[in-house]
Motif scaffolding. Structure first.
Motif, PDB file in Angstrom:
ATOM      1  N   VAL A   1      68.281 -45.325  -6.725  1.00  0.00           N
ATOM      2  CA  VAL A   1      66.911 -45.493  -6.250  1.00  0.00           C
ATOM      3  C   VAL A   1      66.167 -46.416  -7.206  1.00  0.00           C
ATOM      4  CG1 VAL A   1      66.121 -43.445  -7.501  1.00  0.00           C
ATOM      5  CG2 VAL A   1      64.794 -44.287  -5.558  1.00  0.00           C
ATOM      6  N   ASP A   2      65.309 -47.262  -6.659  1.00  0.00           N
ATOM      7  CA  ASP A   2      64.480 -48.165  -7.460  1.00  0.00           C
ATOM      8  C   ASP A   2      63.118 -47.503  -7.656  1.00  0.00           C
ATOM      9  OD1 ASP A   2      62.906 -50.166  -8.531  1.00  0.00           O
ATOM     10  OD2 ASP A   2      63.912 -51.757  -7.427  1.00  0.00           O
ATOM     11  N   ILE A   3      62.963 -46.815  -8.775  1.00  0.00           N
ATOM     12  CA  ILE A   3      61.735 -46.068  -9.042  1.00  0.00           C
ATOM     13  C   ILE A   3      60.527 -46.996  -9.122  1.00  0.00           C
ATOM     14  CG2 ILE A   3      60.514 -44.732 -10.823  1.00  0.00           C
ATOM     15  CD1 ILE A   3      62.280 -43.019  -9.148  1.00  0.00           C
TER      16      ILE A   3
ATOM     17  N   MET B   1      74.371 -36.803  -8.277  1.00  0.00           N
ATOM     18  CA  MET B   1      73.646 -37.583  -9.278  1.00  0.00           C
ATOM     19  C   MET B   1      72.735 -38.596  -8.587  1.00  0.00           C
ATOM     20  SD  MET B   1      75.204 -39.938 -12.358  1.00  0.00           S
ATOM     21  CE  MET B   1      75.954 -38.515 -13.155  1.00  0.00           C
ATOM     22  N   VAL B   2      71.530 -38.773  -9.150  1.00  0.00           N
ATOM     23  CA  VAL B   2      70.611 -39.796  -8.670  1.00  0.00           C
ATOM     24  C   VAL B   2      70.273 -40.691  -9.853  1.00  0.00           C
ATOM     25  CG1 VAL B   2      68.368 -40.288  -7.637  1.00  0.00           C
ATOM     26  CG2 VAL B   2      69.630 -38.242  -6.932  1.00  0.00           C
ATOM     27  N   ILE B   3      70.512 -41.997  -9.698  1.00  0.00           N
ATOM     28  CA  ILE B   3      70.351 -42.949 -10.794  1.00  0.00           C
ATOM     29  C   ILE B   3      69.236 -43.944 -10.474  1.00  0.00           C
ATOM     30  CG2 ILE B   3      71.497 -44.719 -12.196  1.00  0.00           C
ATOM     31  CD1 ILE B   3      74.163 -43.403 -11.411  1.00  0.00           C
ATOM     32  N   ASP B   4      68.364 -44.164 -11.440  1.00  0.00           N
ATOM     33  CA  ASP B   4      67.308 -45.169 -11.300  1.00  0.00           C
ATOM     34  C   ASP B   4      67.897 -46.538 -11.619  1.00  0.00           C
ATOM     35  OD1 ASP B   4      64.995 -46.649 -11.227  1.00  0.00           O
ATOM     36  OD2 ASP B   4      64.304 -46.007 -13.211  1.00  0.00           O
TER      37      ASP B   4
ATOM     38  N   ILE C   1      69.156 -41.742 -15.385  1.00  0.00           N
ATOM     39  CA  ILE C   1      69.717 -40.682 -14.551  1.00  0.00           C
ATOM     40  C   ILE C   1      68.619 -39.665 -14.272  1.00  0.00           C
ATOM     41  CG2 ILE C   1      71.436 -38.851 -14.420  1.00  0.00           C
ATOM     42  CD1 ILE C   1      73.215 -40.524 -16.196  1.00  0.00           C
ATOM     43  N   LEU C   2      68.174 -39.589 -13.025  1.00  0.00           N
ATOM     44  CA  LEU C   2      67.056 -38.730 -12.655  1.00  0.00           C
ATOM     45  C   LEU C   2      67.499 -37.313 -12.332  1.00  0.00           C
ATOM     46  CD1 LEU C   2      65.197 -41.265 -10.342  1.00  0.00           C
ATOM     47  CD2 LEU C   2      64.915 -40.912 -12.798  1.00  0.00           C
ATOM     48  N   PHE C   3      68.738 -37.179 -11.876  1.00  0.00           N
ATOM     49  CA  PHE C   3      69.245 -35.851 -11.511  1.00  0.00           C
ATOM     50  C   PHE C   3      70.752 -35.850 -11.616  1.00  0.00           C
ATOM     51  CE2 PHE C   3      71.195 -33.322  -8.082  1.00  0.00           C
ATOM     52  CZ  PHE C   3      70.873 -32.055  -8.550  1.00  0.00           C
ATOM     53  N   CYS C   4      71.309 -34.770 -12.175  1.00  0.00           N
ATOM     54  CA  CYS C   4      72.770 -34.595 -12.227  1.00  0.00           C
ATOM     55  C   CYS C   4      73.060 -33.114 -12.035  1.00  0.00           C
ATOM     56  CB  CYS C   4      73.329 -35.091 -13.557  1.00  0.00           C
ATOM     57  SG  CYS C   4      75.137 -34.963 -13.645  1.00  0.00           S
ATOM     58  N   ARG C   5      73.798 -32.808 -10.994  1.00  0.00           N
ATOM     59  CA  ARG C   5      74.085 -31.418 -10.669  1.00  0.00           C
ATOM     60  C   ARG C   5      75.038 -30.809 -11.709  1.00  0.00           C
ATOM     61  NH1 ARG C   5      73.415 -29.161  -5.835  1.00  0.00           N
ATOM     62  NH2 ARG C   5      73.313 -31.228  -4.854  1.00  0.00           N
TER      63      ARG C   5
END
Length: 205
Positions: free
Chosen positions: A42-44, A165-168, A180-184
């Motif tokens: 995602v492009d924050i 995982m969600v990466i900026d 890294i905005l989120f990592c399960r």
């Protein structure tokens, strides 16, 4: 490979390893697990710039900045009028259009007028700088709040959508958002790495 991409891949491996270890997955089954590992980007910064709250805040800040400029201009007009008074007094003395009494009075008043003029200019500058600083601090707090809301929303949405995982991908910027905005089920391996790094350093001495 840049450092950010390396960090993302490294953490991806750690998350994947942790998941397989917890679920008792064998090495032979690892490819199947890899296929299930979902990563989103995602492009924050893009989200931040187009967010309605950001646009609204920018408009309000522009209006506040214009008001500061207007107030500063009014103060400047008053200073210019004082300058004209001083210039007229000086011109009267130089051209000899004033009587001796008027010249004597002007000579007494001129130093006072010059000091008032200097004080007025300094005060105007200080007030303008102070107002701009307060506005900048207010803008920074507001923008940081909006950015934090967006990051929190993306992390929760990514988790709800089943991403591991969600990466900026905004790249280097001044927002200080972690790539890294989120990592399960992420495991913090900092202390382990610190010990291993110490051992490695000691063995090379």
């Amino acid at each position: 490979m840049n450092f950010r991409l390396f960090a993302c891949l490294a953490l991806s491996t750690v998350c994947l390893y942790t998941a397989t270890a917890q679920e008792g997955v064998t090495a032979a089954e690892l490819p199947a697990v890899e296929e299930k590992f979902k990563v989103a980007t995602v492009d924050i910064q893009s989200l931040f710039k187009s967010h309605p709250k950001t646009l609204s805040a920018e408009r309000e800040i522009d209006l506040a900045r214009a008001e500061i400029q207007k107030t500063s201009q009014l103060a400047n007009n008053e200073i210019q009028e004082k300058k004209r008074v001083v210039d007229r007094r000086v011109l009267e003395i130089r051209e000899g259009h004033a009587t001796e009494t008027e010249i004597a009075q002007a000579q007494r008043e001129l130093p006072v007028l010059v000091r008032e003029l200097q004080l007025a200019e300094n005060e105007k500058l200080a007030e303008r700088n102070s107002a701009n600083q307060r506005l900048n601090e207010q803008m920074l707090r507001r923008m940081e709040g909006i950015l934090a809301e967006i990051v929190e929303f993306v992390a929760k949405k990514g988790e709800a959508e089943g991403f591991d995982m969600v990466i900026d991908i905004s790249g280097d910027n001044s927002s200080q958002v972690a790539p890294i905005l989120f990592c399960r089920d992420a495991v913090d391996v900092t202390e382990m790495m610190r010990k291993e790094l110490s051992k490695s350093t000691a063995s090379k001495r």
